[in-house]
Design a protein around this motif. Structure first.
Motif, PDB file in Angstrom:
ATOM      1  N   THR A  17      -4.459   9.559  19.340  1.00  0.00           N
ATOM      2  CA  THR A  17      -3.577  10.614  18.844  1.00  0.00           C
ATOM      3  C   THR A  17      -3.058  11.546  19.934  1.00  0.00           C
ATOM      4  OG1 THR A  17      -5.501  12.015  18.379  1.00  0.00           O
ATOM      5  CG2 THR A  17      -4.694  10.627  16.579  1.00  0.00           C
ATOM      6  N   ASN A  21      -0.560  17.275  15.222  1.00  0.00           N
ATOM      7  CA  ASN A  21      -1.507  16.460  14.443  1.00  0.00           C
ATOM      8  C   ASN A  21      -1.681  17.128  13.083  1.00  0.00           C
ATOM      9  OD1 ASN A  21      -3.589  14.997  13.339  1.00  0.00           O
ATOM     10  ND2 ASN A  21      -4.924  15.109  15.121  1.00  0.00           N
ATOM     11  N   THR A  33     -13.525  14.395   9.291  1.00  0.00           N
ATOM     12  CA  THR A  33     -12.763  13.690  10.330  1.00  0.00           C
ATOM     13  C   THR A  33     -11.490  14.434  10.736  1.00  0.00           C
ATOM     14  OG1 THR A  33     -11.544  12.382   8.685  1.00  0.00           O
ATOM     15  CG2 THR A  33     -13.616  11.455   9.502  1.00  0.00           C
ATOM     16  N   ILE A  34     -11.104  15.477   9.984  1.00  0.00           N
ATOM     17  CA  ILE A  34      -9.828  16.149  10.283  1.00  0.00           C
ATOM     18  C   ILE A  34     -10.030  17.630  10.607  1.00  0.00           C
ATOM     19  CG2 ILE A  34      -8.306  14.571   9.054  1.00  0.00           C
ATOM     20  CD1 ILE A  34      -8.755  17.319   6.982  1.00  0.00           C
ATOM     21  N   THR A  66      -2.293  12.254   9.362  1.00  0.00           N
ATOM     22  CA  THR A  66      -3.559  11.649   8.972  1.00  0.00           C
ATOM     23  C   THR A  66      -3.825  11.895   7.493  1.00  0.00           C
ATOM     24  OG1 THR A  66      -4.441  12.104  11.181  1.00  0.00           O
ATOM     25  CG2 THR A  66      -6.030  11.528   9.459  1.00  0.00           C
ATOM     26  N   ALA A  92      -2.843  16.823   9.047  1.00  0.00           N
ATOM     27  CA  ALA A  92      -3.681  16.069   8.111  1.00  0.00           C
ATOM     28  C   ALA A  92      -3.234  16.353   6.684  1.00  0.00           C
ATOM     29  CB  ALA A  92      -5.145  16.447   8.290  1.00  0.00           C
ATOM     30  N   GLN A 140     -13.600   6.586  15.192  1.00  0.00           N
ATOM     31  CA  GLN A 140     -13.057   7.929  15.300  1.00  0.00           C
ATOM     32  C   GLN A 140     -12.827   8.311  16.756  1.00  0.00           C
ATOM     33  OE1 GLN A 140     -12.241   9.393  12.424  1.00  0.00           O
ATOM     34  NE2 GLN A 140     -11.199  10.975  13.600  1.00  0.00           N
ATOM     35  N   ILE A 182      -3.598  21.490   8.488  1.00  0.00           N
ATOM     36  CA  ILE A 182      -4.032  20.727   7.316  1.00  0.00           C
ATOM     37  C   ILE A 182      -3.135  21.115   6.149  1.00  0.00           C
ATOM     38  CG2 ILE A 182      -5.917  20.327   5.681  1.00  0.00           C
ATOM     39  CD1 ILE A 182      -7.850  20.973   8.047  1.00  0.00           C
ATOM     40  N   GLU A 207      -9.223   9.365  18.240  1.00  0.00           N
ATOM     41  CA  GLU A 207      -8.995  10.634  18.941  1.00  0.00           C
ATOM     42  C   GLU A 207      -8.228  10.413  20.236  1.00  0.00           C
ATOM     43  OE1 GLU A 207     -12.849  12.362  19.335  1.00  0.00           O
ATOM     44  OE2 GLU A 207     -13.000  12.871  17.200  1.00  0.00           O
ATOM     45  N   ALA A 261      -6.747  11.744   4.799  1.00  0.00           N
ATOM     46  CA  ALA A 261      -8.208  11.701   4.888  1.00  0.00           C
ATOM     47  C   ALA A 261      -8.846  12.165   3.591  1.00  0.00           C
ATOM     48  CB  ALA A 261      -8.688  12.579   6.038  1.00  0.00           C
ATOM     49  N   ALA A 276      -7.698  18.974  13.323  1.00  0.00           N
ATOM     50  CA  ALA A 276      -6.245  18.810  13.171  1.00  0.00           C
ATOM     51  C   ALA A 276      -5.539  20.130  13.457  1.00  0.00           C
ATOM     52  CB  ALA A 276      -5.920  18.330  11.762  1.00  0.00           C
ATOM     53  N   HIS A 305      -8.383  24.262   9.717  1.00  0.00           N
ATOM     54  CA  HIS A 305      -9.639  24.119   8.962  1.00  0.00           C
ATOM     55  C   HIS A 305     -10.311  25.479   8.783  1.00  0.00           C
ATOM     56  CE1 HIS A 305     -13.536  22.499   7.739  1.00  0.00           C
ATOM     57  NE2 HIS A 305     -14.087  23.284   8.657  1.00  0.00           N
TER      58      HIS A 305
END
Length: 309
Positions: free
Chosen positions: A260, A105, A274-275, A267, A107, A253, A281, A257, A269, A278, A295
């Motif tokens: 995914t 996943n 919202t990410i 994604t 982002a 959302q 990123i 979820e 965004a 992930a 993140h």
């Protein structure tokens, strides 16, 4: 007529008869003029329709293109360069390389106009590259049929397009030969079954042109149900919930979820909350990829992502 009757040159029976004749004559004349106007409009519309239907797509399958089979979802962008035809001088993407592993996943974040949506439009081959390659499971997307490529990619966009038909028809757009049980199962997974059950005709409720009879959140969940029904191994989410209010976004959302899980997901965004979960990123700017990480890693780094967040 009144003047002639006063002069004694006509009686009232002739006047009434004359009026009846005129009424009978004017009606068909009005119909004829209305038909000629309708015919002219229809003929002009038909010409435009025929012109569009005869237009050959600029992107065609290669003569030796093969079908994609058993797609896992491993995506490699290798030194991709792209610019739009109307802008010959400025590249949107230049020598961009990115590897999205099967089931990962990822982002994409960054300022508007840096090429996030463009990048995601290149994977289903909506545009042709000026340089580099895009590989799906090791196969160049230019060497496979577009039908099989796009069958394996699901897209959920910010602006949902619903057709003027029933909710059932709009969900089945993701898989035209789906059974009623499959359609209802997809709606339940997307969290759409609850509001559909409250509609007067349930799945046979007409949504109106562009889905005007449904709210933004309801339209979004119908579009997510489409993708659940299609069940593609690759998923692209283009700011899928950014146009919704807080409650609708929360419901959307939750559906996303679930969608995914087990899929390769890219994604886009702007709402960075919202990410946060992930796997990776990627921060994209006009100069290319400037940061990558989770993140937690990126916020601790204190770079561009931390500023955006």
């Amino acid at each position: 007529g009144g003047y002639f009757i006063m002069k004694g040159e006509m009686d009232y029976q002739d006047l009434v008869t004359f009026c009846l004749y005129i009424t009978s004559f004017v009606g068909p004349m009005r119909k004829l003029s209305g038909f000629s106007e309708m015919f002219a409009n229809g003929f002009a519309g038909l010409n435009r329709f025929v012109t569009i239907m005869r237009t050959e797509p600029t992107i065609q399958d290669a003569d030796d293109a093969v079908d994609l089979e058993n797609v896992k979802g491993d995506i490699v962008l290798d030194k991709v360069t792209f610019r739009y035809e109307e802008d010959k001088k400025q590249n949107v993407l230049t020598d961009l390389s990115l590897h999205v592993r099967a089931g990962e996943n990822v982002a994409l974040v960054g300022p508007s106009g840096c090429g996030k949506t463009t990048l995601c439009s290149l994977i289903p081959r909506f545009y042709e590259l000026q340089g580099g390659h895009i590989l799906l499971d090791g196969q160049n997307i230019q060497d496979v049929t577009m039908r099989s490529l796009r069958q394996n990619i699901g897209i959920v966009q910010q602006n949902v397009y619903l057709f003027s038909g029933t909710i059932r028809d709009n969900i089945a757009y993701g898989k035209p030969d789906a059974t009623d049980a499959e359609i209802e199962a997809a709606a339940k997974l997307a969290g759409a079954d609850e509001f559909i059950g409250q509609l007067p005709d349930r799945y046979n409720t007409y949504v109106g042109e562009r889905g005007l009879k449904l709210s933004g959140g309801q339209r979004q969940r119908v579009s997510i149900a489409r993708v659940f029904l299609k069940n593609p191994p690759v998923l692209i989410l283009d700011e899928a919930t950014s146009a919704l209010d807080n409650e609708s976004e929360r419901l959307g959302q939750k559906s996303i979820e679930k969608l995914t899980v087990g899929r390769t997901t890219i994604t886009i965004a702007h709402r960075l909350t919202t990410i946060k979960n992930a796997d990776r990123i990627v921060v994209l700017t006009a100069d290319g990829i400037v940061e990558e990480g989770t993140h937690k890693e990126l916020t601790e780094k204190g770079g561009m992502y931390a500023d955006l967040y």
